[in-house]
Enzyme design. Structure first.
Site, PDB file in Angstrom:
ATOM      1  N   ASN A   1      21.845 -18.395   0.033  1.00 41.91           N
ATOM      2  CA  ASN A   1      21.587 -18.160   1.461  1.00 41.91           C
ATOM      3  C   ASN A   1      20.188 -18.635   1.813  1.00 41.91           C
ATOM      4  O   ASN A   1      19.453 -19.118   0.958  1.00 41.91           O
ATOM      5  CB  ASN A   1      21.787 -16.676   1.787  1.00 41.91           C
ATOM      6  CG  ASN A   1      20.871 -15.797   0.967  1.00 41.91           C
ATOM      7  OD1 ASN A   1      19.654 -15.871   1.087  1.00 41.91           O
ATOM      8  ND2 ASN A   1      21.467 -14.985   0.083  1.00 41.91           N
TER       9      ASN A   1
ATOM     10  N   ASP B   1      26.577 -11.142  -1.914  1.00 42.44           N
ATOM     11  CA  ASP B   1      27.531 -10.046  -2.113  1.00 42.44           C
ATOM     12  C   ASP B   1      28.597 -10.408  -3.147  1.00 42.44           C
ATOM     13  O   ASP B   1      29.105  -9.547  -3.851  1.00 42.44           O
ATOM     14  CB  ASP B   1      28.213  -9.703  -0.783  1.00 42.44           C
ATOM     15  CG  ASP B   1      27.227  -9.024   0.158  1.00 42.44           C
ATOM     16  OD1 ASP B   1      26.373  -8.273  -0.347  1.00 42.44           O
ATOM     17  OD2 ASP B   1      27.298  -9.268   1.378  1.00 42.44           O
TER      18      ASP B   1
ATOM     19  N   LYS C   1      31.202 -29.831 -14.484  1.00 41.75           N
ATOM     20  CA  LYS C   1      31.190 -30.099 -13.040  1.00 41.75           C
ATOM     21  C   LYS C   1      32.628 -30.271 -12.529  1.00 41.75           C
ATOM     22  O   LYS C   1      33.405 -31.045 -13.113  1.00 41.75           O
ATOM     23  CB  LYS C   1      30.377 -31.372 -12.778  1.00 41.75           C
ATOM     24  CG  LYS C   1      30.210 -31.684 -11.325  1.00 41.75           C
ATOM     25  CD  LYS C   1      29.368 -32.928 -11.126  1.00 41.75           C
ATOM     26  CE  LYS C   1      29.469 -33.368  -9.679  1.00 41.75           C
ATOM     27  NZ  LYS C   1      28.990 -34.720  -9.484  1.00 41.75           N
TER      28      LYS C   1
ATOM     29  N   PRO D   1      27.110  -6.706  -8.321  1.00 44.43           N
ATOM     30  CA  PRO D   1      26.627  -5.326  -8.351  1.00 44.43           C
ATOM     31  C   PRO D   1      25.679  -5.103  -7.183  1.00 44.43           C
ATOM     32  O   PRO D   1      24.966  -6.025  -6.775  1.00 44.43           O
ATOM     33  CB  PRO D   1      25.860  -5.261  -9.677  1.00 44.43           C
ATOM     34  CG  PRO D   1      25.509  -6.670 -10.006  1.00 44.43           C
ATOM     35  CD  PRO D   1      26.617  -7.515  -9.440  1.00 44.43           C
ATOM     36  N   ASP D   2      25.698  -3.901  -6.624  1.00 47.98           N
ATOM     37  CA  ASP D   2      24.724  -3.566  -5.577  1.00 47.98           C
ATOM     38  C   ASP D   2      23.477  -3.042  -6.289  1.00 47.98           C
ATOM     39  O   ASP D   2      23.484  -1.941  -6.855  1.00 47.98           O
ATOM     40  CB  ASP D   2      25.305  -2.527  -4.610  1.00 47.98           C
ATOM     41  CG  ASP D   2      24.431  -2.417  -3.371  1.00 47.98           C
ATOM     42  OD1 ASP D   2      23.196  -2.316  -3.531  1.00 47.98           O
ATOM     43  OD2 ASP D   2      24.967  -2.458  -2.251  1.00 47.98           O
ATOM     44  N   ILE D   3      22.438  -3.857  -6.304  1.00 44.21           N
ATOM     45  CA  ILE D   3      21.257  -3.551  -7.116  1.00 44.21           C
ATOM     46  C   ILE D   3      20.568  -2.288  -6.621  1.00 44.21           C
ATOM     47  O   ILE D   3      20.273  -1.361  -7.381  1.00 44.21           O
ATOM     48  CB  ILE D   3      20.287  -4.759  -7.111  1.00 44.21           C
ATOM     49  CG1 ILE D   3      21.003  -5.966  -7.730  1.00 44.21           C
ATOM     50  CG2 ILE D   3      18.995  -4.441  -7.856  1.00 44.21           C
ATOM     51  CD1 ILE D   3      20.330  -7.287  -7.523  1.00 44.21           C
TER      52      ILE D   3
ATOM     53  N   PHE E   1      16.472  -3.056   2.971  1.00 44.71           N
ATOM     54  CA  PHE E   1      16.373  -3.843   4.197  1.00 44.71           C
ATOM     55  C   PHE E   1      17.775  -4.042   4.747  1.00 44.71           C
ATOM     56  O   PHE E   1      18.729  -4.128   3.975  1.00 44.71           O
ATOM     57  CB  PHE E   1      15.737  -5.214   3.918  1.00 44.71           C
ATOM     58  CG  PHE E   1      14.240  -5.176   3.986  1.00 44.71           C
ATOM     59  CD1 PHE E   1      13.506  -4.600   2.971  1.00 44.71           C
ATOM     60  CD2 PHE E   1      13.563  -5.688   5.086  1.00 44.71           C
ATOM     61  CE1 PHE E   1      12.120  -4.535   3.036  1.00 44.71           C
ATOM     62  CE2 PHE E   1      12.181  -5.638   5.169  1.00 44.71           C
ATOM     63  CZ  PHE E   1      11.463  -5.059   4.147  1.00 44.71           C
TER      64      PHE E   1
ATOM     65  N   LYS F   1      23.903   2.282   6.036  1.00 43.27           N
ATOM     66  CA  LYS F   1      23.491   1.803   4.706  1.00 43.27           C
ATOM     67  C   LYS F   1      22.529   2.774   4.052  1.00 43.27           C
ATOM     68  O   LYS F   1      22.559   2.968   2.834  1.00 43.27           O
ATOM     69  CB  LYS F   1      22.842   0.421   4.821  1.00 43.27           C
ATOM     70  CG  LYS F   1      23.861  -0.670   4.995  1.00 43.27           C
ATOM     71  CD  LYS F   1      23.262  -2.022   5.171  1.00 43.27           C
ATOM     72  CE  LYS F   1      24.355  -2.977   5.637  1.00 43.27           C
ATOM     73  NZ  LYS F   1      23.857  -4.246   6.089  1.00 43.27           N
TER      74      LYS F   1
ATOM     75  N   LYS G   1      23.980   4.062   0.535  1.00 45.49           N
ATOM     76  CA  LYS G   1      23.271   3.591  -0.663  1.00 45.49           C
ATOM     77  C   LYS G   1      22.269   4.607  -1.171  1.00 45.49           C
ATOM     78  O   LYS G   1      21.540   4.332  -2.125  1.00 45.49           O
ATOM     79  CB  LYS G   1      22.576   2.260  -0.374  1.00 45.49           C
ATOM     80  CG  LYS G   1      23.528   1.140   0.054  1.00 45.49           C
ATOM     81  CD  LYS G   1      22.854  -0.224   0.034  1.00 45.49           C
ATOM     82  CE  LYS G   1      23.778  -1.297   0.586  1.00 45.49           C
ATOM     83  NZ  LYS G   1      23.556  -2.607   0.033  1.00 45.49           N
TER      84      LYS G   1
END
Ligand code: C5P
Length: 403
Positions: free
Chosen positions: A210, A279, A289, A306-308, A324, A338, A342
C-alpha cells in the site's frame, strides 16, 4: 550538540550589532539537521546582508510583509504555520516592546502573532536599555505568555559599556533550541512503534502493498526519543533514514513484523501500531515468477494476516497500546469500534478521504479517542502531531497509574 533533525525553524533577526552572530547560528542549525528560514527586520539588513543568510540557510530570506514575490513563494500565514519553532536572535528592545504590545507592523511580529510554534528570544541591547523599567516590564509580560528568554549574557558590550545585554553565543542558542525538544515525559520507558507498509509476496518478484510512507511512525519515533524513551522502530519498506538514537528493524511482511514485535515484547511499556499492515497475504507464494500464460484472468487466493496490535493487546501484561485508524467515512464510530475490538488504550483516527493530508503527506490531523476522552489535534505537520500524541500518551499513563 543535540540534533534538530527536520525541525523547521524561523530565525528572526532584528536590528543590532549582534546580528552578525546569527550567520553562525544559521550554520549551526543547518549542521544540526534543521530546516531554517530567516526573517529579517529592515533594521537587521543594515547590519548583515540577506544574501549571507540566504547562502547559509539555503532558503530565500524574508524581509517584508508586503512583498508579492515572497508571498507567491511562501505566504506569511503559510510561513507561520510551517514553523516548529521561532527564535529571535538578536531580539532588540524595540522588537520586544512591539511583540509585547501585540503589534503586527512588520513581517516578524506578524509571524509571531500568527504562529502557534514555541517562541524564544535571545535579547541583545545596551545594558541600560535591558535594565530599564520598560524593557523589564515587557519581558515580564512576555514570560507570562510562555515566551522563552535565552540570556542576555553579561560582559563587555560593543558600545563600551559593561553589564547585561550581550546576546548569548550562537552555540549556546543552538543547544538551548535542541533542549526545547527534550522532555522527560517518557524517560525509563521502552516504546515499540510499527511503521510503513508491509509487502506480501506473490512470487519472487511481485508483491501486494500500500501507499503508506512511514512518515507518521518515524515522526513518532523521533518524538518518543525526545521524550526520553528507548525506542524500537519496526519498519516496513520505506525510503526514510533511521532516526537518531532509535533501534530500527526493517521487515517486509506482516508475519515478519509480528515476529520482530514479539521477540522482546516483555520489555515494551508502550506499543504504537502505526504501520499500514496488509490485511491479507497471498495464501501461497510461488517459488518461481508466475508466467503470464494464455488466460485473461488470474485468481489469487488470500489468507488473513495476523492482527499485530490485537495480538499485543491480548497479552496478560499488555503494554499501553495505541492504534491508528485511517477511515474514509464514519471516522469516530469506526475508530471507537476498533478501540474496543482490539482492546486498545488509545486510537488515533484520521480521515483519509481528505487527500491533502494523511498517507503520503507531511501533514495530518488526528482525533485521539480513549474510553472516556476525545481530543482533536488540528491539521499540523506530522512532527508536531507526533509530539502532541506522545504528550497525550504520557498524560493518560499517569492518569492510569495515579487516578
Ligand atoms: O483494522 P485496521 O487495519 O484499520 O486497524 C488499524 C490498526 O491496527 C493500526 O494501528 C494498525 O497498525 C493495526 N494493525 C495491525 N495488524 C494488522 C492490521 C492492523 O497491527 N494486521
Amino acid at each position: 550538540m543535540q540534533r534538530l533533525t527536520n525541525k523547521r525553524i524561523i530565525l528572526g533577526i532584528t536590528g543590532g550589532i549582534a546580528a552578525y552572530k546569527s550567520a553562525e547560528l544559521t550554520r549551526l542549525y543547518k549542521t544540526a539537521g534543521a530546516d531554517v528560514r530567516v526573517v529579517m527586520t529592515p533594521a537587521a539588513t543594515e547590519f548583515i546582508t540577506p544574501l549571507t543568510l540566504q547562502a547559509l540557510s539555503g532558503n530565500p530570506v524574508h524581509t517584508a510583509l508586503l512583498d508579492p514575490e515572497a508571498e507567491a513563494g511562501m505566504g506569511h500565514i503559510e510561513l507561520a504555520r510551517w514553523a516548529d519553532l521561532i527564535v529571535i536572535a538578536p531580539a532588540s528592545a524595540d522588537f520586544i516592546a512591539r511583540l509585547k504590545s501585540g503589534m503586527a507592523n512588520d513581517l516578524l511580529t506578524t509571524l509571531c502573532l500568527a504562529s502557534d510554534a514555541p517562541l524564544a528570544l535571545a535579547p541583545a541591547m545596551n545594558q541600560a536599555m535591558w535594565r530599564s523599567t520598560q524593557t523589564q516590564s515587557n519581558v515580564f509580560d512576555l514570560l507570562q505568555q510562555q515566551v522563552v528568554f535565552w540570556g542576555p549574557d553579561s560582559g563587555e558590550q560593543a558600545c563600551g559599556d559593561v553589564g547585561p545585554g550581550r546576546m548569548l553565543e550562537p552555540g549556546a542558542i543552538a543547544q538551548l533550541s535542541a533542549e526545547l525538544y527534550t522532555t522527560k515525559l517518557l524517560s525509563g520507558k521502552t516504546v515499540f512503534i510499527t511503521a510503513g507498509p508491509t509487502r506480501e509476496a506473490i512470487d519472487p518478484v511481485r508483491y501486494i502493498s500500500n501507499h503508506s510512507s512511514g512518515k507518521m511512525g518515524y515522526a513518532l519515533a523521533v518524538a518518543a526519543v525526545e521524550a526520553g524513551a528507548k525506542v524500537k522502530l519496526i519498519s516496513g519498506p520505506v525510503i526514510l533514514p533511521c532516526p537518531e538514537r532509535v533501534e530500527r528493524v526493517m521487515i517486509e511482511s506482516a508475519e515478519q513484523m509480528l515476529a520482530s514485535v514479539l521477540e522482546d515484547i516483555d520489555a515494551c511499556d508502550i506499543f504504537i501500531g502505526c504501520a499500514a499492515v496488509a490485511d491479507f497475504r497471498p495464501a501461497h507464494q510461488a517459488e518461481q515468477k508466475i508466467k503470464k500464460g494464455s488466460s485473461d484472468t488470474i485468481s489469487l487466493l488470500m489468507s488473513k494476516n495476523p492482527d499485530i496490535i490485537a495480538t499485543v493487546a491480548q497479552r496478560t501484561h499488555k503494554p499501553f497500546t495505541v492504534g491508528f485508524a485511517a477511515e474514509t467515512e464514519n471516522m469516530q464510530e469506526y475508530a471507537r469500534g476498533k478501540l474496543e475490538q482490539k482492546n486498545l488504550d488509545l486510537i488515533a483516527a484520521n480521515d483519509v478521504s481528505n487527500t491533502e493530508i494523511g498517507f503520503n503527506s507531511d501533514e495530518n490531523a488526528l482525533t485521539l479517542i480513549s474510553d472516556k476522552q476525545q481530543l482533536v489535534l488540528e491539521q499540523a505537520s506530522k512532527a508536531v502531531l507526533a509530539q502532541q500524541l506522545i504528550r497525550h500518551i504520557a498524560l493518560l499513563m499517569t492518569q492510569r497509574i495515579d487516578p
